[in-house]
Design a protein around this motif. Structure first.
Motif, PDB file in Angstrom:
ATOM      1  N   VAL A  97       0.863  -1.181   0.000  1.00 16.49           N
ATOM      2  CA  VAL A  97       0.000   0.000   0.000  1.00 16.49           C
ATOM      3  C   VAL A  97       0.898   1.229   0.000  1.00 16.49           C
ATOM      4  CG1 VAL A  97      -1.681   1.322   1.340  1.00 16.49           C
ATOM      5  CG2 VAL A  97      -1.940  -1.150   1.091  1.00 16.49           C
ATOM      6  N   LEU A  98       0.644   2.088  -0.982  1.00 21.80           N
ATOM      7  CA  LEU A  98       1.491   3.264  -1.149  1.00 21.80           C
ATOM      8  C   LEU A  98       0.619   4.479  -1.475  1.00 21.80           C
ATOM      9  CD1 LEU A  98       4.353   4.477  -1.572  1.00 21.80           C
ATOM     10  CD2 LEU A  98       4.214   3.715  -3.940  1.00 21.80           C
ATOM     11  N   PRO A  99       0.697   5.536  -0.653  1.00 27.00           N
ATOM     12  CA  PRO A  99      -0.061   6.738  -0.999  1.00 27.00           C
ATOM     13  C   PRO A  99       0.567   7.426  -2.209  1.00 27.00           C
ATOM     14  CG  PRO A  99       0.907   6.894   1.223  1.00 27.00           C
ATOM     15  CD  PRO A  99       1.511   5.708   0.546  1.00 27.00           C
ATOM     16  N   ARG A 100      -0.286   7.918  -3.085  1.00 28.08           N
ATOM     17  CA  ARG A 100       0.155   8.642  -4.290  1.00 28.08           C
ATOM     18  C   ARG A 100      -0.824   9.791  -4.507  1.00 28.08           C
ATOM     19  NH1 ARG A 100       4.910   7.090  -7.288  1.00 28.08           N
ATOM     20  NH2 ARG A 100       4.928   4.858  -7.652  1.00 28.08           N
ATOM     21  N   PRO A 101      -0.430  10.787  -5.284  1.00 34.32           N
ATOM     22  CA  PRO A 101      -1.412  11.807  -5.677  1.00 34.32           C
ATOM     23  C   PRO A 101      -2.553  11.150  -6.459  1.00 34.32           C
ATOM     24  CG  PRO A 101       0.814  12.505  -6.236  1.00 34.32           C
ATOM     25  CD  PRO A 101       0.912  11.066  -5.806  1.00 34.32           C
ATOM     26  N   ALA A 125      -3.543   7.358 -12.919  1.00 33.87           N
ATOM     27  CA  ALA A 125      -2.585   8.353 -12.428  1.00 33.87           C
ATOM     28  C   ALA A 125      -1.446   7.649 -11.688  1.00 33.87           C
ATOM     29  CB  ALA A 125      -3.278   9.351 -11.500  1.00 33.87           C
ATOM     30  N   ARG A 126      -1.813   6.643 -10.911  1.00 36.42           N
ATOM     31  CA  ARG A 126      -0.806   5.845 -10.199  1.00 36.42           C
ATOM     32  C   ARG A 126       0.159   5.211 -11.197  1.00 36.42           C
ATOM     33  NH1 ARG A 126      -0.355   3.427  -5.155  1.00 36.42           N
ATOM     34  NH2 ARG A 126      -2.366   4.233  -4.438  1.00 36.42           N
ATOM     35  N   CYS A 127      -0.397   4.734 -12.302  1.00 36.69           N
ATOM     36  CA  CYS A 127       0.424   4.107 -13.341  1.00 36.69           C
ATOM     37  C   CYS A 127       1.375   5.130 -13.981  1.00 36.69           C
ATOM     38  CB  CYS A 127      -0.493   3.475 -14.383  1.00 36.69           C
ATOM     39  SG  CYS A 127       0.329   2.354 -15.492  1.00 36.69           S
ATOM     40  N   PHE A 128       0.878   6.326 -14.307  1.00 36.22           N
ATOM     41  CA  PHE A 128       1.753   7.406 -14.823  1.00 36.22           C
ATOM     42  C   PHE A 128       2.956   7.596 -13.897  1.00 36.22           C
ATOM     43  CE2 PHE A 128      -1.573  10.404 -17.072  1.00 36.22           C
ATOM     44  CZ  PHE A 128      -1.705   9.479 -18.090  1.00 36.22           C
ATOM     45  N   LEU A 129       2.664   7.685 -12.601  1.00 36.82           N
ATOM     46  CA  LEU A 129       3.704   7.996 -11.621  1.00 36.82           C
ATOM     47  C   LEU A 129       4.690   6.834 -11.484  1.00 36.82           C
ATOM     48  CD1 LEU A 129       1.169   9.586  -9.151  1.00 36.82           C
ATOM     49  CD2 LEU A 129       3.072  10.848 -10.179  1.00 36.82           C
TER      50      LEU A 129
END
Ligand SMILES: [Zn+2]
Length: 163
Positions: A97-101, A125-129
């Motif tokens: 589990v990882l917080p992302r924008p 968005a998670r994938c972009f990052l």
């Protein structure tokens, strides 16, 4: 088209800042075809060039309705926050589990070398990052606190032995 072997942690290429893509030619198209095929074969939603041992700033993705090739990607805007599991084909998809924008705006070049911008929310968005990180020599576990990072590495090594 061909499925390429996945480069796994702790291969050095995964920790290197990728070289810029400069040639937008047939070879790049073939490479991206292979990357898509390799990604689908492993049931991934994104794959960056370093993950098949190529030190280039390049990724492909097909995630949550967003399918694209991104050469020389940059994240130019982020906002909000999401928390959820994330995994990586280079680490046996062991989730953490990882917080992302929650929102990210990507700027990159397509297969013709044309610059584009694309916005995404949530999983895409998670994938972009995650994939842009790969192009910068960063893995998702690098964002985790040391203890949790070591736990993932331990699990990964165990799974590798079982294979
Ligand atoms: Zn990854």
């Amino acid at each position: 088209m061909a499925i390429r072997p996945i480069t796994e942690y702790p291969e050095g290429v995964l920790a290197k800042v990728g070289k810029p893509v400069t040639e937008f030619d047939e070879k790049l198209k073939e490479l991206c075809d292979d990357m898509f095929e390799t990604m689908y074969n492993d049931e991934g939603v994104g794959l960056a060039a370093p993950q098949i041992g190529i030190n280039l700033r390049l990724f492909v993705m097909d995630c949550d309705g967003v399918k694209l090739v991104a050469a020389n990607p940059e994240i130019i805007e982020t906002s909000g926050e999401q928390s959820g599991p994330e995994g990586c084909l280079s680490l046996e998809k062991i989730p953490a589990v990882l917080p992302r924008p929650n929102f990210a705006k990507l700027r990159a070049q397509d297969l013709e070398g044309k610059w584009f911008e694309k916005e995404a929310e949530g999983y895409a968005a998670r994938c972009f990052l995650h994939e842009t990180d790969h192009c910068d020599g960063k893995l998702f576990i690098d964002h985790l606190p040391k203890m949790r990072r070591e736990m993932i590495i331990k699990k990964f090594k165990k799974e590798k032995k079982l294979r």
